[in-house]
Design a protein around this motif. Structure first.
Motif, mmCIF file in Angstrom:
data_model
loop_
_atom_site.group_PDB
_atom_site.id
_atom_site.type_symbol
_atom_site.label_atom_id
_atom_site.label_comp_id
_atom_site.label_asym_id
_atom_site.label_seq_id
_atom_site.Cartn_x
_atom_site.Cartn_y
_atom_site.Cartn_z
ATOM 1 N N ARG A 20 24.840 14.838 3.009
ATOM 2 C CA ARG A 20 25.290 15.814 2.014
ATOM 3 C C ARG A 20 26.547 15.319 1.309
ATOM 4 N NH1 ARG A 20 25.482 21.955 3.805
ATOM 5 N NH2 ARG A 20 23.506 22.522 2.847
ATOM 6 N N ALA A 21 27.513 14.834 2.090
ATOM 7 C CA ALA A 21 28.785 14.364 1.543
ATOM 8 C C ALA A 21 29.340 13.302 2.475
ATOM 9 C CB ALA A 21 29.773 15.511 1.411
ATOM 10 N N ALA A 34 31.462 12.465 7.331
ATOM 11 C CA ALA A 34 30.257 12.739 6.540
ATOM 12 C C ALA A 34 29.615 14.011 7.072
ATOM 13 C CB ALA A 34 29.270 11.584 6.635
ATOM 14 N N THR A 35 28.924 14.719 6.198
ATOM 15 C CA THR A 35 28.125 15.862 6.624
ATOM 16 C C THR A 35 26.656 15.533 6.391
ATOM 17 O OG1 THR A 35 28.376 16.952 4.478
ATOM 18 C CG2 THR A 35 29.923 17.585 6.224
ATOM 19 N N TYR A 36 25.816 16.033 7.296
ATOM 20 C CA TYR A 36 24.386 15.763 7.263
ATOM 21 C C TYR A 36 23.596 17.031 7.532
ATOM 22 C CZ TYR A 36 25.698 10.870 7.982
ATOM 23 O OH TYR A 36 26.242 9.628 7.861
ATOM 24 N N VAL A 100 25.587 19.199 10.328
ATOM 25 C CA VAL A 100 26.646 18.669 11.187
ATOM 26 C C VAL A 100 27.705 17.924 10.383
ATOM 27 C CG1 VAL A 100 25.129 18.453 13.208
ATOM 28 C CG2 VAL A 100 25.401 16.508 11.662
ATOM 29 N N LEU A 101 28.899 17.888 10.951
ATOM 30 C CA LEU A 101 29.996 17.056 10.467
ATOM 31 C C LEU A 101 30.142 15.922 11.455
ATOM 32 C CD1 LEU A 101 32.594 16.391 8.815
ATOM 33 C CD2 LEU A 101 33.811 17.950 10.368
ATOM 34 N N ASN A 102 30.145 14.688 10.961
ATOM 35 C CA ASN A 102 30.265 13.499 11.793
ATOM 36 C C ASN A 102 31.565 12.804 11.415
ATOM 37 O OD1 ASN A 102 29.995 10.612 12.472
ATOM 38 N ND2 ASN A 102 27.919 11.131 13.042
ATOM 39 N N VAL A 103 32.492 12.664 12.376
ATOM 40 C CA VAL A 103 33.775 12.011 12.139
ATOM 41 C C VAL A 103 33.870 10.794 13.047
ATOM 42 C CG1 VAL A 103 36.290 12.268 12.265
ATOM 43 C CG2 VAL A 103 34.879 14.198 11.529
#
Length: 114
Positions: A20-21, A34-36, A100-103
């Motif tokens: 997504r971003a 990133a967001t998925y 989800v947010l992946n950091v």
């Protein structure tokens, strides 16, 4: 998310990821985000090259996560997180779709911040 995905696991297919971003292209050093949107299924990641934090951002989804020898079966609700330490392999099984947010935080950045 840089994941290697299995094709079958107890009747579940591979987990799909749709970005997504992302922070790609920003001048961030040692830190990526990133967001998925993710589908139900299984995803397996080899040993992490960075510390990874994954935060669930959507409606509750039953599933499980294995990181090294530790296994957690739970329902992930909005704000719940998984932390995968540097060098640890992990596998996720989600029984429904989510967001989800992946950091990713490099070991060097974490060490300098500590």
């Amino acid at each position: 998310m840089h994941a290697t995905v299995r094709t079958k696991f107890d009747g579940f297919g591979e987990m799909g990821f749709s970005a997504r971003a992302s922070s790609v292209g920003r001048a961030w050093s040692g830190f990526e985000a990133a967001t998925y949107d993710v589908t139900s299924g299984i995803a397996e990641r080899g040993p992490a090259a960075a510390h990874i934090l994954i935060m669930h951002l959507s409606a509750p989804v039953p599933g499980s996560c294995r990181c090294g020898d530790a296994m957690s079966t739970r329902t992930m609700g909005s704000g719940n997180m998984d932390l995968v330490p540097l060098g640890c392999a992990a596998t996720w099984l989600d029984e429904g779709p989510g967001h989800v947010l992946n950091v990713r935080i490099s070991g060097a950045l974490l060490a300098s911040a500590a």
